[in-house]
Design a protein around this motif. Structure first.
Motif, PDB file in Angstrom:
ATOM      1  N   ASP A   1      12.500 -17.064  15.772  1.00 60.91           N
ATOM      2  CA  ASP A   1      11.088 -17.336  15.448  1.00 60.91           C
ATOM      3  C   ASP A   1      10.681 -16.608  14.168  1.00 60.91           C
ATOM      4  OD1 ASP A   1      10.796 -18.886  17.715  1.00 60.91           O
ATOM      5  OD2 ASP A   1       9.889 -17.294  18.914  1.00 60.91           O
ATOM      6  N   PHE A   2      11.104 -15.351  14.027  1.00 53.50           N
ATOM      7  CA  PHE A   2      10.767 -14.584  12.822  1.00 53.50           C
ATOM      8  C   PHE A   2      11.351 -15.253  11.583  1.00 53.50           C
ATOM      9  CE2 PHE A   2      11.416 -11.356   9.608  1.00 53.50           C
ATOM     10  CZ  PHE A   2      10.217 -10.669   9.606  1.00 53.50           C
ATOM     11  N   VAL A   3      12.603 -15.670  11.683  1.00 57.62           N
ATOM     12  CA  VAL A   3      13.258 -16.320  10.537  1.00 57.62           C
ATOM     13  C   VAL A   3      12.561 -17.633  10.190  1.00 57.62           C
ATOM     14  CG1 VAL A   3      15.388 -17.450   9.784  1.00 57.62           C
ATOM     15  CG2 VAL A   3      15.489 -15.232  10.947  1.00 57.62           C
ATOM     16  N   GLU A   4      12.207 -18.400  11.201  1.00 55.14           N
ATOM     17  CA  GLU A   4      11.587 -19.707  10.960  1.00 55.14           C
ATOM     18  C   GLU A   4      10.168 -19.585  10.409  1.00 55.14           C
ATOM     19  OE1 GLU A   4      10.103 -23.699  13.439  1.00 55.14           O
ATOM     20  OE2 GLU A   4      11.261 -22.133  14.474  1.00 55.14           O
TER      21      GLU A   4
ATOM     22  N   SER B   1       0.812  -1.220   0.000  1.00 56.16           N
ATOM     23  CA  SER B   1       0.000   0.000   0.000  1.00 56.16           C
ATOM     24  C   SER B   1       0.846   1.269   0.000  1.00 56.16           C
ATOM     25  CB  SER B   1      -0.926   0.010   1.225  1.00 56.16           C
ATOM     26  OG  SER B   1      -0.176   0.142   2.421  1.00 56.16           O
ATOM     27  N   GLY B   2       2.160   1.126   0.080  1.00 57.69           N
ATOM     28  CA  GLY B   2       3.025   2.296   0.073  1.00 57.69           C
ATOM     29  C   GLY B   2       3.225   2.931   1.430  1.00 57.69           C
ATOM     30  N   ALA B   3       2.909   2.198   2.496  1.00 59.34           N
ATOM     31  CA  ALA B   3       3.114   2.740   3.839  1.00 59.34           C
ATOM     32  C   ALA B   3       4.575   2.652   4.267  1.00 59.34           C
ATOM     33  CB  ALA B   3       2.231   2.006   4.844  1.00 59.34           C
ATOM     34  N   CYS B   4       5.349   1.796   3.594  1.00 63.28           N
ATOM     35  CA  CYS B   4       6.752   1.629   3.974  1.00 63.28           C
ATOM     36  C   CYS B   4       7.506   0.949   2.844  1.00 63.28           C
ATOM     37  CB  CYS B   4       6.872   0.805   5.259  1.00 63.28           C
ATOM     38  SG  CYS B   4       6.348  -0.917   5.074  1.00 63.28           S
ATOM     39  N   ASP B   5       8.833   0.944   2.975  1.00 64.38           N
ATOM     40  CA  ASP B   5       9.701   0.227   2.041  1.00 64.38           C
ATOM     41  C   ASP B   5      10.284  -1.033   2.673  1.00 64.38           C
ATOM     42  OD1 ASP B   5       9.890   2.222  -0.273  1.00 64.38           O
ATOM     43  OD2 ASP B   5      10.395   3.465   1.452  1.00 64.38           O
ATOM     44  N   GLY B   6       9.919  -1.288   3.896  1.00 66.46           N
ATOM     45  CA  GLY B   6      10.426  -2.418   4.653  1.00 66.46           C
ATOM     46  C   GLY B   6      10.239  -2.138   6.121  1.00 66.46           C
ATOM     47  N   PHE B   7      10.936  -2.902   6.962  1.00 64.05           N
ATOM     48  CA  PHE B   7      10.743  -2.771   8.403  1.00 64.05           C
ATOM     49  C   PHE B   7      12.073  -2.872   9.145  1.00 64.05           C
ATOM     50  CE2 PHE B   7       6.656  -4.273   6.855  1.00 64.05           C
ATOM     51  CZ  PHE B   7       5.766  -3.452   7.535  1.00 64.05           C
ATOM     52  N   ASN B   8      12.119  -2.169  10.247  1.00 62.89           N
ATOM     53  CA  ASN B   8      13.196  -2.307  11.218  1.00 62.89           C
ATOM     54  C   ASN B   8      12.678  -3.277  12.274  1.00 62.89           C
ATOM     55  OD1 ASN B   8      15.714  -1.747  12.321  1.00 62.89           O
ATOM     56  ND2 ASN B   8      15.022   0.082  13.388  1.00 62.89           N
ATOM     57  N   LEU B   9      13.208  -4.492  12.311  1.00 62.32           N
ATOM     58  CA  LEU B   9      12.682  -5.540  13.185  1.00 62.32           C
ATOM     59  C   LEU B   9      13.153  -5.329  14.618  1.00 62.32           C
ATOM     60  CD1 LEU B   9      13.412  -8.603  10.856  1.00 62.32           C
ATOM     61  CD2 LEU B   9      11.257  -7.331  11.076  1.00 62.32           C
ATOM     62  N   LEU B  10      12.202  -5.338  15.553  1.00 61.70           N
ATOM     63  CA  LEU B  10      12.481  -5.170  16.974  1.00 61.70           C
ATOM     64  C   LEU B  10      12.016  -6.428  17.711  1.00 61.70           C
ATOM     65  CD1 LEU B  10      12.061  -2.218  15.737  1.00 61.70           C
ATOM     66  CD2 LEU B  10      11.440  -1.517  18.039  1.00 61.70           C
ATOM     67  N   PRO B  11      12.753  -7.520  17.640  1.00 64.67           N
ATOM     68  CA  PRO B  11      12.300  -8.749  18.298  1.00 64.67           C
ATOM     69  C   PRO B  11      12.104  -8.525  19.790  1.00 64.67           C
ATOM     70  CG  PRO B  11      14.174  -9.181  16.858  1.00 64.67           C
ATOM     71  CD  PRO B  11      14.056  -7.699  16.978  1.00 64.67           C
ATOM     72  N   PRO B  12      11.003  -9.005  20.350  1.00 69.26           N
ATOM     73  CA  PRO B  12      10.786  -8.821  21.789  1.00 69.26           C
ATOM     74  C   PRO B  12      11.841  -9.521  22.626  1.00 69.26           C
ATOM     75  CG  PRO B  12       9.130 -10.275  20.841  1.00 69.26           C
ATOM     76  CD  PRO B  12       9.881  -9.691  19.712  1.00 69.26           C
ATOM     77  N   THR B  13      12.360 -10.642  22.121  1.00 65.54           N
ATOM     78  CA  THR B  13      13.448 -11.350  22.800  1.00 65.54           C
ATOM     79  C   THR B  13      14.540 -11.665  21.788  1.00 65.54           C
ATOM     80  OG1 THR B  13      12.528 -13.563  22.379  1.00 65.54           O
ATOM     81  CG2 THR B  13      11.832 -12.444  24.413  1.00 65.54           C
TER      82      THR B  13
END
Length: 435
Positions: free
Chosen positions: A403-406, A384-396
């Motif tokens: 977990d995100f990778v898997e 939708s054009g809200a972003c070009d990607g994300f800065n991942l902030l894993p809780p742990t």
């Protein structure tokens, strides 16, 4: 260059994870926060997974109370990133340095050296340091106001870029037969004579692989956005609402174009914290386990320190009157403080609930659920054009990242919005090298 229709993913490393209570989990790496092998293992996992870059925040002062929180106690990032450069092959390496409490020549050397040693994978997160307590660590009690800090930052970037450009790309001849190592006519002083800095140059090092290492900026204030439009390649921001994120990105691109840059000169990467598991119930259980370890008194102190809002007189399960709170404080002029006040306005919120929301990922967006739910959010924002990607902030960490990778990366790949990328950091992000 790589296609820009690919989701960019950065890993924002806080030693035990972004949830304030993450260090209290039985298997957290709290005892390994100063252990190089821990960071090497994490960086190699990110490298193997195809994450574009790791990012380390920093401040020239201890910002948080360390009695209940590990977040403010960290290693100097560029020292650590230099070690990680030899342990990784494609992963971008981004460190933070302050334009208020550093000198441009030294910062230019740190970042350029990392770009050389990593073969074109370095980045610099430019901060002006909002924390007033930093002043006392540098021989002064007078912390500059925001306009002064940004004026200094503007000149700081002029000097750094001038130093990086003081060697032409083809300055090195390395001609053994004639005895000419470098063409002196292609190594020039910068003779900068400004308001804050007087720097002769030229630089000590030849032009680094990217020309200019990646420039990252995270200020969401009006002067911060204007600064990013002129200088940044990547902008980190706090965005919980997709429509607002889209307006933020559109505004950045328009400001960059007005500054004489291309319409796609910079990427917008909002932060996102993900609790993911095979089922919704399991993902919620992970979040609940962390939330129940939050120390409310510490959270209340943190909120007071950031916003000036004192919630200590209210019961933990008392619903906060958001209208009265906003009327009392109005716009604070501090982005994070305004975000915390906005969180109270998002819906009915108790003191305990607000403390847990802030502890979970400060004021960033939190997504909880199975892989499909997480990927739906990320895909919708991206397409939708809200972003070009994300800065991942894993809780742990490292568990939340694994977990995100898997669970999530394969789903993003299946949807055709993410794939492994090669090349120098700028090339991986679809940005040009600076020649």
């Amino acid at each position: 260059m790589q296609s820009r229709r690919r989701l960019a993913l950065f890993l924002f490393v806080v030693p035990t994870g972004h949830h304030e209570a993450s260090w209290r989990l039985p298997h957290s790496p709290a005892e390994r926060m100063y252990d190089l092998d821990y960071y090497i293992d994490l960086a190699r996992a990110a490298d193997l997974a195809g994450i574009d870059a790791v990012f380390f925040a920093d401040a020239p002062a201890l910002r948080t109370r360390v009695e209940h929180n590990t977040g403010g106690s960290v290693l100097e990032p560029f020292t650590l990133l230099a070690a990680l450069a030899s342990a990784t092959s494609t992963l971008g390496l981004i460190g933070t340095a302050s334009t208020t409490y550093a000198e441009p020549y030294n910062v230019a050397r740190l970042v350029s050296s990392l770009d050389h040693l990593s073969r074109g994978r370095a980045g610099w997160n430019v901060v002006t340091t909002a924390f007033a307590g930093a002043a006392a660590n540098f021989g002064t009690t007078a912390h500059p106001d925001r306009p002064t800090r940004y004026a200094r930052a503007e000149e700081f970037l002029q000097v750094v870029k001038g130093l990086w450009d003081s060697w032409a790309p083809d300055a090195i001849r390395c001609d053994r037969a004639t005895g000419v190592y470098a063409d002196r006519s292609l190594v020039r002083p910068i003779d900068h004579d400004g308001e804050d800095f007087h720097v002769a140059g030229p630089f000590q090092s030849a032009r680094s692989p990217q020309g200019h290492p990646l420039i990252v900026q995270a200020g969401a204030s009006e002067p911060g956005r204007a600064f990013a439009a002129r200088h940044a390649d990547v902008v980190f921001s706090v965005q919980r609402d997709r429509d607002r994120a889209a307006r933020f990105r559109t505004g950045l691109r328009a400001a960059a174009a007005a500054a004489g840059r291309g319409p796609e000169a910079l990427l917008s990467l909002p932060g996102i914290s993900v609790h993911v598991a095979s089922t919704s119930a399991e993902a919620r259980s992970k979040q609940r386990e962390l939330d129940e370890l939050v120390i409310p008194e510490h959270g209340i102190d943190q909120i007071r320190a950031v916003t000036g809002v004192d919630l200590s007189g209210l019961g933990l399960d008392e619903v906060i009157d958001h209208a009265a709170l906003r009327e009392r404080h109005g716009p604070t002029g501090m982005t994070r403080a305004d975000e915390i006040l906005a969180m109270v306005e998002d819906g009915p919120c108790t003191v305990r609930g607000l403390v847990r929301r802030v502890a979970g990922a400060r004021t960033h967006r939190v997504v909880v659920g199975p892989p499909e739910v997480v990927a739906d959010t990320m895909e919708t924002w991206f397409r939708s054009g809200a972003c070009d990607g994300f800065n991942l902030l894993p809780p742990t960490l490292p568990g939340g990242f694994h977990d995100f990778v898997e669970f999530v990366l394969p789903e993003l790949a299946r949807r055709g919005i993410w794939h492994r990328s090669q090349g120098m950091l700028r090339e991986r992000l679809g940005l040009p090298l600076v020649r």
